[in-house]
Write a protein that holds these residues in place. Structure first.
Motif, mmCIF file in Angstrom:
data_model
loop_
_atom_site.group_PDB
_atom_site.id
_atom_site.type_symbol
_atom_site.label_atom_id
_atom_site.label_comp_id
_atom_site.label_asym_id
_atom_site.label_seq_id
_atom_site.Cartn_x
_atom_site.Cartn_y
_atom_site.Cartn_z
ATOM 1 N N THR A 11 -2.873 -0.654 -7.919
ATOM 2 C CA THR A 11 -4.124 -0.058 -8.388
ATOM 3 C C THR A 11 -3.991 1.437 -8.655
ATOM 4 O O THR A 11 -4.952 2.065 -9.106
ATOM 5 C CB THR A 11 -5.246 -0.281 -7.361
ATOM 6 O OG1 THR A 11 -4.973 0.500 -6.173
ATOM 7 C CG2 THR A 11 -5.359 -1.755 -6.983
ATOM 8 N N TYR A 12 -2.811 2.018 -8.379
ATOM 9 C CA TYR A 12 -2.617 3.464 -8.534
ATOM 10 C C TYR A 12 -2.452 3.834 -10.009
ATOM 11 O O TYR A 12 -1.847 3.093 -10.797
ATOM 12 C CB TYR A 12 -1.364 3.927 -7.791
ATOM 13 C CG TYR A 12 -1.501 4.082 -6.297
ATOM 14 C CD1 TYR A 12 -2.597 3.586 -5.598
ATOM 15 C CD2 TYR A 12 -0.506 4.719 -5.559
ATOM 16 C CE1 TYR A 12 -2.700 3.726 -4.225
ATOM 17 C CE2 TYR A 12 -0.600 4.875 -4.181
ATOM 18 C CZ TYR A 12 -1.698 4.368 -3.520
ATOM 19 O OH TYR A 12 -1.786 4.518 -2.168
ATOM 20 N N HIS B 29 -4.196 3.307 1.905
ATOM 21 C CA HIS B 29 -4.235 1.888 2.278
ATOM 22 C C HIS B 29 -4.640 0.994 1.098
ATOM 23 O O HIS B 29 -4.916 -0.185 1.299
ATOM 24 C CB HIS B 29 -5.177 1.690 3.463
ATOM 25 C CG HIS B 29 -4.725 2.399 4.708
ATOM 26 N ND1 HIS B 29 -3.497 2.155 5.304
ATOM 27 C CD2 HIS B 29 -5.312 3.383 5.446
ATOM 28 C CE1 HIS B 29 -3.355 2.929 6.356
ATOM 29 N NE2 HIS B 29 -4.439 3.687 6.464
ATOM 30 N N ARG B 30 -4.628 1.569 -0.093
ATOM 31 C CA ARG B 30 -4.830 0.768 -1.308
ATOM 32 C C ARG B 30 -3.485 0.287 -1.825
ATOM 33 O O ARG B 30 -2.455 0.943 -1.630
ATOM 34 C CB ARG B 30 -5.514 1.601 -2.398
ATOM 35 C CG ARG B 30 -7.004 1.777 -2.200
ATOM 36 C CD ARG B 30 -7.582 2.756 -3.195
ATOM 37 N NE ARG B 30 -7.099 2.528 -4.559
ATOM 38 C CZ ARG B 30 -7.309 3.365 -5.571
ATOM 39 N NH1 ARG B 30 -7.967 4.507 -5.364
ATOM 40 N NH2 ARG B 30 -6.858 3.090 -6.771
ATOM 41 N N ARG B 31 -3.481 -0.847 -2.501
ATOM 42 C CA ARG B 31 -2.240 -1.376 -3.076
ATOM 43 C C ARG B 31 -1.788 -0.477 -4.236
ATOM 44 O O ARG B 31 -2.596 0.010 -5.028
ATOM 45 C CB ARG B 31 -2.429 -2.815 -3.554
ATOM 46 C CG ARG B 31 -2.745 -3.779 -2.421
ATOM 47 C CD ARG B 31 -2.696 -5.224 -2.899
ATOM 48 N NE ARG B 31 -3.143 -6.125 -1.844
ATOM 49 C CZ ARG B 31 -2.376 -6.543 -0.844
ATOM 50 N NH1 ARG B 31 -1.120 -6.145 -0.772
ATOM 51 N NH2 ARG B 31 -2.861 -7.361 0.078
ATOM 52 N N ILE B 32 -0.473 -0.283 -4.313
ATOM 53 C CA ILE B 32 0.082 0.613 -5.326
ATOM 54 C C ILE B 32 -0.208 0.100 -6.733
ATOM 55 O O ILE B 32 -0.311 0.890 -7.680
ATOM 56 C CB ILE B 32 1.597 0.789 -5.101
ATOM 57 C CG1 ILE B 32 1.842 1.472 -3.749
ATOM 58 C CG2 ILE B 32 2.244 1.615 -6.212
ATOM 59 C CD1 ILE B 32 3.287 1.518 -3.325
ATOM 60 N N TYR C 249 0.852 3.600 2.128
ATOM 61 C CA TYR C 249 1.308 3.802 3.500
ATOM 62 C C TYR C 249 2.484 2.886 3.821
ATOM 63 O O TYR C 249 3.477 3.318 4.425
ATOM 64 C CB TYR C 249 0.154 3.556 4.471
ATOM 65 C CG TYR C 249 0.461 3.910 5.899
ATOM 66 C CD1 TYR C 249 0.171 5.176 6.405
ATOM 67 C CD2 TYR C 249 1.043 2.979 6.764
ATOM 68 C CE1 TYR C 249 0.445 5.511 7.723
ATOM 69 C CE2 TYR C 249 1.334 3.307 8.079
ATOM 70 C CZ TYR C 249 1.042 4.571 8.556
ATOM 71 O OH TYR C 249 1.337 4.899 9.852
ATOM 72 N N GLU C 250 2.393 1.610 3.409
ATOM 73 C CA GLU C 250 3.468 0.659 3.680
ATOM 74 C C GLU C 250 4.744 1.043 2.944
ATOM 75 O O GLU C 250 5.845 0.942 3.504
ATOM 76 C CB GLU C 250 3.025 -0.741 3.268
ATOM 77 C CG GLU C 250 1.938 -1.328 4.157
ATOM 78 C CD GLU C 250 1.327 -2.593 3.586
ATOM 79 O OE1 GLU C 250 0.694 -3.342 4.353
ATOM 80 O OE2 GLU C 250 1.457 -2.827 2.353
ATOM 81 N N THR D 253 0.848 -1.185 0.000
ATOM 82 C CA THR D 253 0.000 0.000 0.000
ATOM 83 C C THR D 253 0.884 1.236 0.000
ATOM 84 O O THR D 253 2.088 1.159 0.294
ATOM 85 C CB THR D 253 -0.910 0.043 1.237
ATOM 86 O OG1 THR D 253 -0.094 0.221 2.408
ATOM 87 C CG2 THR D 253 -1.720 -1.244 1.371
#
Length: 305
Positions: free
Chosen positions: A137-138, A132-135, A102-103, A100
């Motif tokens: 999906t960015y 908090h979405r996985r990258i 954040y991670e 994510t």
């Protein structure tokens, strides 16, 4: 030794002296001199192949340079001290798609040994709802925003931004330059490599232009304009006799309703007084000084001919 020399507050953050670089037998940088002080924003312009990427990679220590050619706050490129002081945002930015936002930012924070408000940083760059979405999906613009959050970690002394607005919509571009202004206000020296001339024209302190490995210009926009001597265009929209205005001003008729005159900056006020004396014969006027695009063409092509 990491340190090249002692440093005080008046020393440049980035100092490049007579830098030459070769790729095989081809010379890609030619006697480049550049100084960037705390809080300054410099736009680095140039066609593809002008030497911008090589210059940035050399400052980052990814390409070797002679020990006395480049220093970052007195430290050699690639040294531990220089790396800790420098932030870099590449044009083609890539992160682990399974993490994510954040991670990923948290991992960078731990690697840099920097304590930071990750949530606040991600909200600052417009990723508060997506942190908090996985990258994976960015969009490209969202990844660019995440890269900018990484740049903000630890308040770097030097920030190198390569096409930072790539993939951003117009509103996001304005927000990014607001953040760049904040970086500069807190003392970060910012070097922006860009092709977006309209953007950097109003948002940087100096313009540096490269051509075929040479740094052919490096000054404020006002100084570059004065040195180039390019004309200012004044267009008069006539209410009455266009021909009479053209004869009086020595301008040329445009579309049968306007007159356009090219003058040097020093002659602008004299012409404006003449126009004011024409009274009701003048309906309106536009003044167009040389644009950065005009200056770029002048310095990138004409200066070395």
């Amino acid at each position: 030794m990491d340190k090249i020399n002692a440093r005080n507050d008046s020393d440049p953050v980035l100092l490049i002296k007579s830098l030459n670089k070769f790729r095989g037998s081809a010379q890609v940088l030619r006697d480049v001199d550049l100084k960037l002080f705390a809080g300054q924003r410099i736009a680095l312009l140039g066609h593809n192949g002008a030497g911008k990427s090589t210059l940035i990679k050399t400052v980052l220590g990814l390409i070797s340079a002679d020990a006395d050619k480049i220093s970052i706050c007195g430290s050699k490129p690639g040294s531990r001290q220089a790396r800790s002081l420098t932030a870099f945002l590449p044009e083609a930015i890539s992160f682990h798609p399974a993490l994510t936002g954040y991670e990923q930012l948290g991992m960078f924070s731990r690697l840099a040994n920097v304590k930071a408000d990750l949530t606040g940083l991600l909200e600052r760059v417009g990723l508060g709802d997506a942190m908090h979405r996985r990258i994976g999906t960015y969009s490209k613009g969202m990844r660019q925003r995440l890269g900018l959050a990484q740049v903000l970690l630890g308040r770097p002394k030097l920030a190198l931004l390569d096409e930072p607005t790539s993939g951003l919509d117009p509103i996001s571009r304005q927000e990014l330059y607001t953040i760049i202004d904040e970086l500069a206000a807190q003392g970060t020296a910012v070097l922006i490599a860009s092709h977006a001339l309209t953007e950097v024209e109003a948002r940087t302190d100096r313009i540096a232009i490269m051509r075929k490995g040479y740094l052919v210009a490096d000054d404020t926009l006002a100084a570059l304009t004065a040195n180039a001597g390019l004309p200012t265009r004044v267009r008069i929209r006539a209410r009455g006799d266009v021909a009479a205005i053209a004869v009086q001003t020595g301008g040329r008729r445009i579309n049968g309703a306007s007159v356009e005159i090219e003058i040097q900056t020093a002659d602008k006020m004299t012409l404006l007084r003449e126009i004011a004396a024409m009274g009701e014969a003048v309906a309106d006027l536009d003044i167009t000084p040389p644009r950065l695009e005009d200056l770029y063409r002048y310095y990138a092509k004409e200066r070395l001919q």
